[in-house]
Design a protein around this motif. Structure first.
Motif, PDB file in Angstrom:
ATOM      1  N   MET A   1      72.463 -13.115 -17.444  1.00  0.00           N
ATOM      2  CA  MET A   1      71.443 -12.665 -18.439  1.00  0.00           C
ATOM      3  C   MET A   1      70.561 -13.492 -18.526  1.00  0.00           C
ATOM      4  SD  MET A   1      70.902 -10.441 -20.501  1.00  0.00           S
ATOM      5  CE  MET A   1      69.920 -10.270 -22.187  1.00  0.00           C
ATOM      6  N   ASP A   2      70.749 -14.956 -18.640  1.00  0.00           N
ATOM      7  CA  ASP A   2      69.735 -15.835 -18.875  1.00  0.00           C
ATOM      8  C   ASP A   2      68.576 -15.660 -17.682  1.00  0.00           C
ATOM      9  OD1 ASP A   2      70.981 -17.024 -20.901  1.00  0.00           O
ATOM     10  OD2 ASP A   2      71.907 -18.548 -19.912  1.00  0.00           O
ATOM     11  N   GLN A   3      68.895 -15.599 -16.627  1.00  0.00           N
ATOM     12  CA  GLN A   3      68.115 -15.203 -15.426  1.00  0.00           C
ATOM     13  C   GLN A   3      67.276 -13.872 -15.540  1.00  0.00           C
ATOM     14  OE1 GLN A   3      69.281 -16.284 -11.515  1.00  0.00           O
ATOM     15  NE2 GLN A   3      67.683 -15.150 -10.553  1.00  0.00           N
ATOM     16  N   GLU A   4      67.963 -13.067 -15.991  1.00  0.00           N
ATOM     17  CA  GLU A   4      67.330 -11.701 -16.082  1.00  0.00           C
ATOM     18  C   GLU A   4      66.103 -11.853 -17.392  1.00  0.00           C
ATOM     19  OE1 GLU A   4      68.508  -7.333 -17.262  1.00  0.00           O
ATOM     20  OE2 GLU A   4      69.988  -8.474 -16.870  1.00  0.00           O
ATOM     21  N   LEU A   5      66.490 -12.474 -18.352  1.00  0.00           N
ATOM     22  CA  LEU A   5      65.984 -12.565 -19.633  1.00  0.00           C
ATOM     23  C   LEU A   5      64.482 -13.507 -18.871  1.00  0.00           C
ATOM     24  CD1 LEU A   5      65.043 -12.488 -22.473  1.00  0.00           C
ATOM     25  CD2 LEU A   5      66.410 -14.462 -22.923  1.00  0.00           C
ATOM     26  N   LEU A   6      64.506 -14.506 -18.408  1.00  0.00           N
ATOM     27  CA  LEU A   6      63.638 -15.349 -18.106  1.00  0.00           C
ATOM     28  C   LEU A   6      62.444 -14.422 -17.071  1.00  0.00           C
ATOM     29  CD1 LEU A   6      62.150 -18.094 -17.690  1.00  0.00           C
ATOM     30  CD2 LEU A   6      63.681 -18.393 -16.003  1.00  0.00           C
ATOM     31  N   HIS A   7      63.234 -13.600 -16.146  1.00  0.00           N
ATOM     32  CA  HIS A   7      62.514 -12.534 -15.328  1.00  0.00           C
ATOM     33  C   HIS A   7      61.685 -11.880 -16.087  1.00  0.00           C
ATOM     34  CE1 HIS A   7      61.660 -10.361 -11.639  1.00  0.00           C
ATOM     35  NE2 HIS A   7      61.808  -9.396 -12.494  1.00  0.00           N
ATOM     36  N   HIS A   8      62.010 -11.452 -17.276  1.00  0.00           N
ATOM     37  CA  HIS A   8      61.391 -10.353 -17.926  1.00  0.00           C
ATOM     38  C   HIS A   8      60.220 -11.101 -18.820  1.00  0.00           C
ATOM     39  CE1 HIS A   8      63.703  -7.013 -16.697  1.00  0.00           C
ATOM     40  NE2 HIS A   8      64.738  -7.626 -17.179  1.00  0.00           N
ATOM     41  N   PHE A   9      60.603 -12.397 -19.279  1.00  0.00           N
ATOM     42  CA  PHE A   9      59.583 -13.265 -19.977  1.00  0.00           C
ATOM     43  C   PHE A   9      58.250 -13.261 -18.843  1.00  0.00           C
ATOM     44  CE2 PHE A   9      62.466 -14.820 -23.324  1.00  0.00           C
ATOM     45  CZ  PHE A   9      61.545 -14.534 -24.595  1.00  0.00           C
ATOM     46  N   TYR A  10      58.549 -13.726 -17.662  1.00  0.00           N
ATOM     47  CA  TYR A  10      57.456 -13.808 -16.679  1.00  0.00           C
ATOM     48  C   TYR A  10      56.869 -12.569 -16.600  1.00  0.00           C
ATOM     49  CZ  TYR A  10      58.099 -18.870 -16.473  1.00  0.00           C
ATOM     50  OH  TYR A  10      58.283 -19.998 -16.832  1.00  0.00           O
ATOM     51  N   ASP A  11      57.434 -11.368 -16.591  1.00  0.00           N
ATOM     52  CA  ASP A  11      56.960 -10.129 -16.427  1.00  0.00           C
ATOM     53  C   ASP A  11      56.051  -9.902 -17.341  1.00  0.00           C
ATOM     54  OD1 ASP A  11      58.186  -9.645 -13.980  1.00  0.00           O
ATOM     55  OD2 ASP A  11      59.657  -8.467 -14.798  1.00  0.00           O
ATOM     56  N   LEU A  12      56.281 -10.141 -18.467  1.00  0.00           N
ATOM     57  CA  LEU A  12      55.397  -9.889 -19.912  1.00  0.00           C
ATOM     58  C   LEU A  12      54.256 -11.004 -19.682  1.00  0.00           C
ATOM     59  CD1 LEU A  12      57.959  -9.238 -22.534  1.00  0.00           C
ATOM     60  CD2 LEU A  12      56.811  -7.768 -21.675  1.00  0.00           C
ATOM     61  N   ARG A  13      54.484 -12.176 -19.296  1.00  0.00           N
ATOM     62  CA  ARG A  13      53.539 -12.927 -19.409  1.00  0.00           C
ATOM     63  C   ARG A  13      52.289 -12.320 -18.312  1.00  0.00           C
ATOM     64  NH1 ARG A  13      52.669 -18.031 -16.172  1.00  0.00           N
ATOM     65  NH2 ARG A  13      51.051 -19.169 -16.997  1.00  0.00           N
ATOM     66  N   GLN A  14      52.669 -11.892 -17.137  1.00  0.00           N
ATOM     67  CA  GLN A  14      51.691 -11.485 -16.174  1.00  0.00           C
ATOM     68  C   GLN A  14      50.947 -10.236 -16.701  1.00  0.00           C
ATOM     69  OE1 GLN A  14      51.580 -14.091 -13.940  1.00  0.00           O
ATOM     70  NE2 GLN A  14      50.992 -12.285 -12.849  1.00  0.00           N
ATOM     71  N   LEU A  15      51.628  -9.247 -17.545  1.00  0.00           N
ATOM     72  CA  LEU A  15      51.038  -8.136 -18.244  1.00  0.00           C
ATOM     73  C   LEU A  15      49.944  -8.641 -19.001  1.00  0.00           C
ATOM     74  CD1 LEU A  15      51.516  -5.163 -18.651  1.00  0.00           C
ATOM     75  CD2 LEU A  15      52.614  -5.724 -20.734  1.00  0.00           C
ATOM     76  N   LEU A  16      50.183  -9.682 -19.757  1.00  0.00           N
ATOM     77  CA  LEU A  16      48.955  -9.981 -20.775  1.00  0.00           C
ATOM     78  C   LEU A  16      48.209 -11.249 -20.274  1.00  0.00           C
ATOM     79  CD1 LEU A  16      51.444  -9.775 -23.661  1.00  0.00           C
ATOM     80  CD2 LEU A  16      49.437  -8.191 -22.978  1.00  0.00           C
ATOM     81  N   ILE A  17      48.291 -11.936 -19.125  1.00  0.00           N
ATOM     82  CA  ILE A  17      47.459 -13.036 -18.497  1.00  0.00           C
ATOM     83  C   ILE A  17      46.371 -12.854 -18.260  1.00  0.00           C
ATOM     84  CG2 ILE A  17      47.731 -12.868 -16.024  1.00  0.00           C
ATOM     85  CD1 ILE A  17      48.806 -15.735 -16.123  1.00  0.00           C
TER      86      ILE A  17
END
Length: 152
Positions: free
Chosen positions: A1-17
């Motif tokens: 779950m931690d790796q998946e959460l981290l992955h999604h955080f970075y996905d969101l960051r890319q969305l708003l970068i």
């Protein structure tokens, strides 16, 4: 779950970068708008000195490219109305997914309001380290390459 959460955080960051994506998303939160109206609205925003990033005036050419990219990415919807008029009336709006995203972001914005002191300290520290006052510990500055881990 931690790796998946981290992955999604970075996905969101890319969305708003993108520098202008958050302003465009907020501007379109209340419905469709024409490009000129988006430009006027964004350029009417005021940014406090405490902001880490101080956007300059948005230029029409940059807005056009950003709207095109965000539309191609599925973040925005571009519609043409009254094809008889010249130039055609082109409107931009948020995709249904981005409308949903805004409802999810509202609690995060409330968190930011409640913890404004924490954010102010973090911004001040980042501004200080970006201006070369940081210790030589090898920290990542704003202009450093993306430190996002490449998750499978």
């Amino acid at each position: 779950m931690d790796q998946e959460l981290l992955h999604h955080f970075y996905d969101l960051r890319q969305l708003l970068i993108d520098k202008w994506a958050p302003a465009i998303i907020v501007t379109l939160a209340h419905g469709k708008m024409r490009r000129a109206d988006i430009l006027t609205t964004i350029n009417s925003f005021t940014y406090g000195e405490e902001w880490t990033v101080q956007p300059k005036q948005l230029q029409d050419s940059i807005l056009s490219r950003t709207l095109k990219r965000m539309t191609e990415e599925g973040l925005l919807v571009r519609t043409q109305e009254d094809l008889r008029s010249f130039p055609a009336e082109v409107y931009y709006s948020l995709s249904p997914e981005m409308e949903e995203f805004l409802t999810v972001v509202e609690p995060a914005a409330a968190w930011a309001r409640r913890h404004a002191d924490l954010l102010a300290r973090a911004k001040a520290h980042r501004r200080q380290t970006e201006h070369g006052d940081a210790d030589q510990s090898g920290g990542v500055g704003a202009d450093s390459p993306d430190p996002s881990p490449r998750l499978a």
